[in-house]
Write a protein that holds these residues in place. Structure first.
Motif: not given
Length: 342
Positions: A29-33, A81-89, A332-337
């Motif tokens: 999980l990343l931050q937008f920054s 507000l509604l998403f979280r950045p996710v790095l896969i790989g 957000i919920e899917e990112a945390h799953r």
């Protein structure tokens, strides 16, 4: 689009990235920054593209987001507000290539100039059928009324099959669009990779234009090279309501130049926003939407950028094979799953 068994730039992408099976990929999980250039992008343009396929995304987390997207007045705030950045790989470098919608010259009738047929799928094709060479050499499709149009260049027709869709500018002034209508069941083989295997080019030299030029300079050997790819694509005519709109992607909606990417849906949900950080010549920092797939698009860090239609788009798309990274924006919920310990 949608199937796109490799698409133009991925002819040589397979030289460098033959693909891999689904495996447990590291997820972070990343931050937008953490997203390089995020603040400078045109988030409103990305939101407009996102809205075109939002309602088609699978998953219960997406419906309320789509409803909010339709009334959002601040695109950047909406995504943050509604998403979280996710790095896969993990730290595996991404591979970015490009694709486009070709435009061919054609005719409704066979003539001395227009003598290469664009075929509909014959009804008897199920599973693995005849190979490309067997279809072209046997004449099994001739005289059956399966021709949508006749075009003037067999090399462009071959690349049209790799792209999976395109436009045909007819001799009577009309423009028709053809889309993927099926295939013969054989796996796609990269002729760019074959040129490298034969020692004709080094991997870094191979591009769509290089391949086309070589085939034209060597017509007999070029025909044999094209037969190295046994996959054969059939088409269907697609109505063009608005010529300015792109072809249909994997979600059966028009895709958007320089905002749509093709992805591997095993890792990236179709319809999801994806932040790309493409390096190389002409670096790109942009929020894209995953609206397409491709036979050579394999892996969590793999994307094909849609450049539009016509020769100019083709020239731009055909030179892209750049590293970087791609980050999926998930609800957000899917990112945390996906990242339960974050």
């Amino acid at each position: 689009m949608g199937w796109r068994g490799g698409f133009l730039a991925t002819i040589f992408a397979l030289v460098l990235y033959p693909g891999s099976a689904v495996a447990d990929e590291p997820v972070r999980l990343l931050q937008f920054s953490d997203l390089d250039g995020w603040a400078e992008d045109d988030h409103a343009a990305a939101l407009s593209t996102f809205l075109s396929t939002c309602r088609d995304i699978d998953g219960e987390d997406w419906a309320p987001i789509c409803a909010m997207a339709e009334t959002s007045s601040d695109a950047r705030t909406f995504f943050e507000l509604l998403f979280r950045p996710v790095l896969i790989g993990g730290d595996t470098p991404a591979l970015f290539t490009g694709y486009f919608e070709p435009e061919l010259e054609g005719s409704i009738r066979r003539t001395a100039r227009y003598r290469y047929p664009v075929y509909r799928m014959p009804p008897e094709v199920t599973g693995q059928w005849l190979s490309r060479e067997e279809i072209e050499e046997s004449g099994v499709l001739e005289g059956r009324g399966l021709e949508i149009a006749w075009v003037d260049d067999p090399v462009e027709l071959f690349f049209l099959q790799i792209q999976g869709s395109g436009r045909i500018r007819m001799s009577d002034g009309r423009v028709i669009r053809v889309g993927y209508g099926g295939r013969n069941g054989h796996e796609y083989r990269s002729i760019g990779r074959e040129l490298v295997r034969r020692g004709i080019y080094e991997a870094h030299q191979v591009s769509a234009q290089v391949i086309q030029n070589w085939v034209r300079r060597n017509p007999a050997a070029g025909r044999e090279l094209m037969h190295h790819n046994p996959s054969y694509v059939f088409f269907r005519e697609v109505e063009i309501e608005d010529p300015s709109l792109g072809p249909l992607g994997a979600l059966n909606r028009s895709i958007t130049p320089l905002r749509t990417i093709a992805v591997d849906p095993r890792y990236t949900p179709l319809g999801a926003p994806v932040w790309i950080e493409k390096d190389g010549e002409g670096p790109m920092r942009r929020l894209m939407i995953a609206q397409d797939t491709g036979g050579a698009i394999r892996g969590a860090q793999r994307a094909d950028i849609f450049f539009g239609f016509g020769d100019q788009a083709g020239e731009a798309a055909g030179t892209i094979r750049d590293p970087g990274r791609m980050i999926v924006l998930l609800p957000i919920e899917e990112a945390h799953r996906r990242v339960p310990d974050a």
